[in-house]
Write an enzyme that holds these catalytic residues in place. Structure first.
Site, PDB file in Angstrom:
ATOM      1  N   ASP A   1      80.064  33.331 -22.470  1.00 46.61           N
ATOM      2  CA  ASP A   1      80.615  32.395 -23.454  1.00 46.61           C
ATOM      3  C   ASP A   1      80.298  32.982 -24.832  1.00 46.61           C
ATOM      4  O   ASP A   1      79.560  33.969 -24.948  1.00 46.61           O
ATOM      5  CB  ASP A   1      79.950  31.013 -23.288  1.00 46.61           C
ATOM      6  CG  ASP A   1      80.459  30.001 -24.315  1.00 46.61           C
ATOM      7  OD1 ASP A   1      81.667  29.983 -24.612  1.00 46.61           O
ATOM      8  OD2 ASP A   1      79.635  29.232 -24.857  1.00 46.61           O
ATOM      9  N   SER A   2      80.820  32.345 -25.868  1.00 47.58           N
ATOM     10  CA  SER A   2      80.485  32.786 -27.216  1.00 47.58           C
ATOM     11  C   SER A   2      79.018  32.497 -27.553  1.00 47.58           C
ATOM     12  O   SER A   2      78.475  33.075 -28.484  1.00 47.58           O
ATOM     13  CB  SER A   2      81.376  32.055 -28.221  1.00 47.58           C
ATOM     14  OG  SER A   2      81.176  30.661 -28.099  1.00 47.58           O
TER      15      SER A   2
ATOM     16  N   TYR B   1      84.199  31.317 -31.379  1.00 47.50           N
ATOM     17  CA  TYR B   1      85.478  31.856 -30.926  1.00 47.50           C
ATOM     18  C   TYR B   1      86.641  30.943 -31.342  1.00 47.50           C
ATOM     19  O   TYR B   1      87.787  31.365 -31.402  1.00 47.50           O
ATOM     20  CB  TYR B   1      85.498  31.930 -29.393  1.00 47.50           C
ATOM     21  CG  TYR B   1      84.857  33.147 -28.762  1.00 47.50           C
ATOM     22  CD1 TYR B   1      84.193  34.124 -29.508  1.00 47.50           C
ATOM     23  CD2 TYR B   1      84.920  33.312 -27.378  1.00 47.50           C
ATOM     24  CE1 TYR B   1      83.613  35.229 -28.881  1.00 47.50           C
ATOM     25  CE2 TYR B   1      84.353  34.414 -26.754  1.00 47.50           C
ATOM     26  CZ  TYR B   1      83.703  35.369 -27.500  1.00 47.50           C
ATOM     27  OH  TYR B   1      83.139  36.452 -26.870  1.00 47.50           O
ATOM     28  N   GLY B   2      86.295  29.688 -31.581  1.00 49.34           N
ATOM     29  CA  GLY B   2      87.306  28.635 -31.671  1.00 49.34           C
ATOM     30  C   GLY B   2      88.396  28.783 -32.713  1.00 49.34           C
ATOM     31  O   GLY B   2      89.467  28.207 -32.577  1.00 49.34           O
TER      32      GLY B   2
ATOM     33  N   CYS C   1      84.117  29.545 -20.926  1.00 51.41           N
ATOM     34  CA  CYS C   1      84.554  29.225 -22.278  1.00 51.41           C
ATOM     35  C   CYS C   1      86.037  28.883 -22.229  1.00 51.41           C
ATOM     36  O   CYS C   1      86.859  29.715 -21.835  1.00 51.41           O
ATOM     37  CB  CYS C   1      84.322  30.451 -23.160  1.00 51.41           C
ATOM     38  SG  CYS C   1      84.960  30.296 -24.826  1.00 51.41           S
ATOM     39  N   ASN C   2      86.365  27.659 -22.618  1.00 47.51           N
ATOM     40  CA  ASN C   2      87.778  27.245 -22.609  1.00 47.51           C
ATOM     41  C   ASN C   2      88.596  28.079 -23.578  1.00 47.51           C
ATOM     42  O   ASN C   2      89.748  28.399 -23.324  1.00 47.51           O
ATOM     43  CB  ASN C   2      87.892  25.777 -23.012  1.00 47.51           C
ATOM     44  CG  ASN C   2      87.224  24.855 -22.031  1.00 47.51           C
ATOM     45  OD1 ASN C   2      87.871  24.322 -21.144  1.00 47.51           O
ATOM     46  ND2 ASN C   2      85.926  24.657 -22.160  1.00 47.51           N
ATOM     47  N   THR C   3      87.982  28.441 -24.707  1.00 49.90           N
ATOM     48  CA  THR C   3      88.714  29.185 -25.732  1.00 49.90           C
ATOM     49  C   THR C   3      89.064  30.593 -25.237  1.00 49.90           C
ATOM     50  O   THR C   3      90.212  31.031 -25.356  1.00 49.90           O
ATOM     51  CB  THR C   3      87.871  29.275 -27.018  1.00 49.90           C
ATOM     52  OG1 THR C   3      87.425  27.958 -27.364  1.00 49.90           O
ATOM     53  CG2 THR C   3      88.656  29.865 -28.155  1.00 49.90           C
TER      54      THR C   3
ATOM     55  N   GLU D   1      75.245  25.025 -32.134  1.00 49.08           N
ATOM     56  CA  GLU D   1      74.511  26.265 -31.892  1.00 49.08           C
ATOM     57  C   GLU D   1      73.500  26.567 -33.014  1.00 49.08           C
ATOM     58  O   GLU D   1      72.365  26.915 -32.746  1.00 49.08           O
ATOM     59  CB  GLU D   1      75.538  27.393 -31.815  1.00 49.08           C
ATOM     60  CG  GLU D   1      75.020  28.690 -31.358  1.00 49.08           C
ATOM     61  CD  GLU D   1      75.326  28.974 -29.893  1.00 49.08           C
ATOM     62  OE1 GLU D   1      74.642  29.818 -29.349  1.00 49.08           O
ATOM     63  OE2 GLU D   1      76.234  28.341 -29.323  1.00 49.08           O
TER      64      GLU D   1
ATOM     65  N   CYS E   1      85.433  21.919 -24.367  1.00 47.73           N
ATOM     66  CA  CYS E   1      84.711  23.100 -24.861  1.00 47.73           C
ATOM     67  C   CYS E   1      83.344  23.025 -24.199  1.00 47.73           C
ATOM     68  O   CYS E   1      82.740  21.943 -24.137  1.00 47.73           O
ATOM     69  CB  CYS E   1      84.576  23.030 -26.379  1.00 47.73           C
ATOM     70  SG  CYS E   1      83.378  24.204 -27.077  1.00 47.73           S
ATOM     71  N   THR E   2      82.860  24.154 -23.709  1.00 49.56           N
ATOM     72  CA  THR E   2      81.616  24.105 -22.930  1.00 49.56           C
ATOM     73  C   THR E   2      80.382  23.798 -23.781  1.00 49.56           C
ATOM     74  O   THR E   2      79.313  23.527 -23.244  1.00 49.56           O
ATOM     75  CB  THR E   2      81.414  25.420 -22.148  1.00 49.56           C
ATOM     76  OG1 THR E   2      81.482  26.530 -23.067  1.00 49.56           O
ATOM     77  CG2 THR E   2      82.477  25.587 -21.082  1.00 49.56           C
ATOM     78  N   HIS E   3      80.535  23.829 -25.089  1.00 53.00           N
ATOM     79  CA  HIS E   3      79.427  23.391 -25.945  1.00 53.00           C
ATOM     80  C   HIS E   3      79.299  21.857 -25.958  1.00 53.00           C
ATOM     81  O   HIS E   3      78.218  21.336 -26.239  1.00 53.00           O
ATOM     82  CB  HIS E   3      79.633  23.851 -27.392  1.00 53.00           C
ATOM     83  CG  HIS E   3      79.220  25.271 -27.641  1.00 53.00           C
ATOM     84  ND1 HIS E   3      79.957  26.343 -27.203  1.00 53.00           N
ATOM     85  CD2 HIS E   3      78.137  25.791 -28.286  1.00 53.00           C
ATOM     86  CE1 HIS E   3      79.352  27.473 -27.581  1.00 53.00           C
ATOM     87  NE2 HIS E   3      78.253  27.159 -28.238  1.00 53.00           N
TER      88      HIS E   3
HETATM   89  N1  DGL Z   1      82.233  27.211 -25.775  1.00 57.73           N
HETATM   90  C1  DGL Z   1      83.540  27.661 -26.122  1.00 57.73           C
HETATM   91  C2  DGL Z   1      84.629  26.860 -25.405  1.00 57.73           C
HETATM   92  O1  DGL Z   1      84.429  26.388 -24.315  1.00 57.73           O
HETATM   93  C3  DGL Z   1      83.901  27.915 -27.558  1.00 57.73           C
HETATM   94  C4  DGL Z   1      82.975  27.682 -28.662  1.00 57.73           C
HETATM   95  C5  DGL Z   1      83.304  28.531 -29.893  1.00 57.73           C
HETATM   96  O2  DGL Z   1      84.101  28.091 -30.741  1.00 57.73           O
HETATM   97  O3  DGL Z   1      82.792  29.624 -29.931  1.00 57.73           O
HETATM   98  O4  DGL Z   1      85.706  26.726 -25.910  1.00 57.73           O
END
Ligand code: DGL
Length: 218
Positions: free
Chosen positions: A28-29, A60-61, A91-93, A168, A200-202
């Site tokens: 993930d990011s 990453y978003g 990571c969904n992104t 984060e 988003c996994t965060h």
């Molecule tokens: N955790 C990531 C997701 O699931 C993205 C977070 C980011 O923006 O880096 O989309």
């Protein structure tokens, strides 16, 4: 009488640990994918894992898809060289780039996308909210997902710029995160969403804080 010198009829079934001892790589990011790693370890406790957080390039978003493609391919190559037997894009992104990463890699690749399908099945009001990064919500994949599973529902796609980064860098319980949650969750509550997708996994780190900002039972 059962003949114990021979395998049982009907084929040999092996339900123990995978015979391939190499680790499964998860990336993930940042810290978001740890929510996925936790679930994987619950389901596949015999497996060995390693985790890669691309914090140098977090978030990453807001990044263009071409960046996610190139970065994803590099990461997959590096993790394959280190002996991974499979890669989970937690990571969904980054999943927006999953096809390109698959095409360039020899590893089996598992990716993930927002839980629109289960949310559509759960909703009684026919209104669901999706919290995700801007890139995820703008991706063709997301449009397809909604078209396939939530066509007859109202889908409130709420981009959350800055939220993953604040979780984060400032911490899940910081004032910055609380202010962003107020901003992003309020429109979903006001519009009557009865299911919220943490796309988003965060965001599972904030599940309780999000639930507190929605009507009970959401
Ligand atoms: N955790 C990531 C997701 O699931 C993205 C977070 C980011 O923006 O880096 O989309």
């Amino acid at each position: 009488m059962q003949d114990r010198t021979r395998p049982p009829r009907g084929g040999f079934r092996f339900s123990g640990p995978d015979l391939n001892p190499h680790p499964i790589a998860v990336f993930d990011s940042g810290l978001g994918g740890l929510t996925v790693l936790r679930a994987l370890r619950g389901r596949l406790p015999h497996e060995d894992y390693f985790y890669f957080a691309d914090t140098r390039f977090l978030p990453y978003g807001e990044r263009p898809e071409v960046f996610l493609r190139e970065r994803g391919v590099l990461i997959a190559e590096a993790l394959a060289r280190r002996g991974a037997k499979a890669l989970v894009i937690a990571c969904n992104t980054a999943t927006a780039a999953a096809e390109a990463i698959r095409a360039a890699s020899t590893l089996p690749i598992v990716a993930l996308e927002p839980g629109v399908k289960p949310a559509a099945a759960l909703s009684t009001h026919g209104i669901i909210g999706v919290l995700a990064t801007t890139r995820t919500l703008q991706s063709e994949r997301f449009q397809r997902l909604v078209g396939q599973h939530a066509n007859n529902l109202r889908v409130l796609a709420q981009p959350c710029p800055g939220l993953a980064e604040a979780i984060e860098t400032q911490g899940p319980e910081s004032a910055e995160v609380a202010a962003l949650l107020d901003l992003y969750v309020a429109p979903l509550a006001a519009a009557g969403a009865d299911v919220v997708v943490l796309g988003c996994t965060h965001y599972p780190w904030e599940a309780a804080a999000i639930a507190r900002r929605m009507p009970p039972g959401t």
